[in-house]
Scaffold this active site. Structure first.
Site: not given
Ligand code: UT7
Length: 329
Positions: A116, A256, A286
């Site tokens: 990125c 970004h 992204n």
């Molecule tokens: O470009 C390079 C840099 N990349 C980034 O900067 C990305 C950085 N990270 C993020 O943007 C975020 O961490 C994500 C968008 C990837 C995830 O968001 P989050 O708020 O960190 O969610 P999480 O990974 O902590 O997941 C929360 C919950 C989980 O369920 P439990 O364990 O709480 O029951 C996941 O399994 O959300 C669940 N989950 C989803 N639910 C519905 C994860 N993906 C999904 C989904 N739909 N697509």
């Protein structure tokens, strides 16, 4: 006294696939919902290339648009730098394919891999090569076909990414305008938090490795999020200092476009009002190396950037890599 040689943006262009994949489409593919995606990322839709349509196709379109905008002929380009992790093939460099497609017959061409951060890494490289080697017309492209390496069964990652390309033509600047600062960083100790393990010399292509989906994207989202906010803030502070300006001087910040929550967290650290921060993650998702040059092109062509505007750019991605720049238009 600032002895930096002056390099400025002469023109910009972008190209994205026509096909749009909405959150509602994704609801039919994996266990997710429009509400979750929108609330956690700010993404509503992303553009996705038809299978087999390569990066070079969109990169050439974006490049032609940037050349026309700059009023520069392809034969005048003496260097092409393409930031990407999803080139047409392992080799040759996709920049060489683009060179051929647009007829930039006098250019040297190569790809850089900084995920990125590819576009801002390329900006610093372009500036150095102009200053030291004397290149006069540089085509800098950031582009990805990330859909080619997404695991469409993994809801953690498949909702995040989109395809597209942004391009800029750079040339020697005059007076007060130009690239005022660039700063680039990496920390490979975090390489396993966002990566694709397969299809390189570590895990060469094999039926077994493809069955294990090693060629797709893996990410520890929460950890990446945490590092992204801190590192982007650090890099932007550094770029502002190097340029001799303060954040209040910025007319626009182009961060970004990975996640609206990351963008807002960075904006909050600098107490920037939302109207000074460019956001299009809702429409493109992204797009990795393409996200800043696509946003830059949109911002110029919609009047968000005018002659004299001071613009900050900041990014974070796999590696980890992160980078920032300050540019006077
Ligand atoms: O470009 C390079 C840099 N990349 C980034 O900067 C990305 C950085 N990270 C993020 O943007 C975020 O961490 C994500 C968008 C990837 C995830 O968001 P989050 O708020 O960190 O969610 P999480 O990974 O902590 O997941 C929360 C919950 C989980 O369920 P439990 O364990 O709480 O029951 C996941 O399994 O959300 C669940 N989950 C989803 N639910 C519905 C994860 N993906 C999904 C989904 N739909 N697509």
């Amino acid at each position: 006294m600032n002895k930096r040689p002056c390099m400025e943006v002469l023109g910009t262009g972008r190209a994205v696939p026509e096909k749009i994949l909405t959150n509602q489409d994704l609801e039919k593919m994996v266990d997710t919902s429009d509400e979750w995606i929108l609330a956690r990322t700010g993404i509503r839709q992303r553009h996705i290339a038809e299978p087999g349509v390569p990066l070079s196709f969109f990169a050439a379109r974006a490049a032609r648009e940037a050349l026309a905008d700059a009023g520069v002929a392809a034969e005048e380009i003496d260097l092409i730098i393409l930031g990407t992790v999803t080139g047409d093939s392992k080799f040759p460099a996709t920049a060489c394919v683009v060179q051929d497609l647009i007829g930039a017959s006098k250019a040297a061409a190569f790809d850089i891999s900084a995920a990125c951060s590819g576009f801002l890494y390329g900006l610093q490289l372009a500036e150095s090569m102009m200053a030291i080697q004397g290149y006069r017309r540089i085509l800098l492209i950031g582009g990805e076909i990330l859909s080619s390496m997404v695991n469409w069964q993994d809801r953690d990652t498949c909702v995040l990414f989109g395809d597209g390309v942004g391009a800029v033509v750079l040339g020697p600047g005059q007076g007060a305008c130009g690239i005022l600062s660039t700063t680039i960083h990496s920390d490979g100790a975090f390489r396993d938090l966002l990566y694709s393990p397969g299809c390189g010399s570590l895990n060469p292509p094999s039926h077994e490795n493809v069955d294990k989906m090693l060629h797709t994207i893996r990410m520890e989202g929460r950890e990446v999020f945490r590092h992204a906010v801190t590192s982007m803030a650090d890099a932007l502070n550094q770029a502002l200092d190097m340029a001799g300006v303060v954040v209040e001087d910025l007319d626009l910040l182009i961060p970004h476009q990975a996640n609206l929550r990351i963008i807002e967290a960075v904006g909050k650290r600098f107490r920037l009002s939302p109207d000074k921060i460019y956001v299009n993650v809702d429409r493109f998702g992204n797009t990795s190396a393409a996200s800043i040059p696509i946003a830059l092109d949109e911002a110029r062509k919609t009047g968000r950037i005018a002659s004299g505007s001071l613009v900050g750019m900041v990014t974070f991605g796999a590696g980890f890599t992160w980078a920032a720049a300050v540019v006077r238009f």
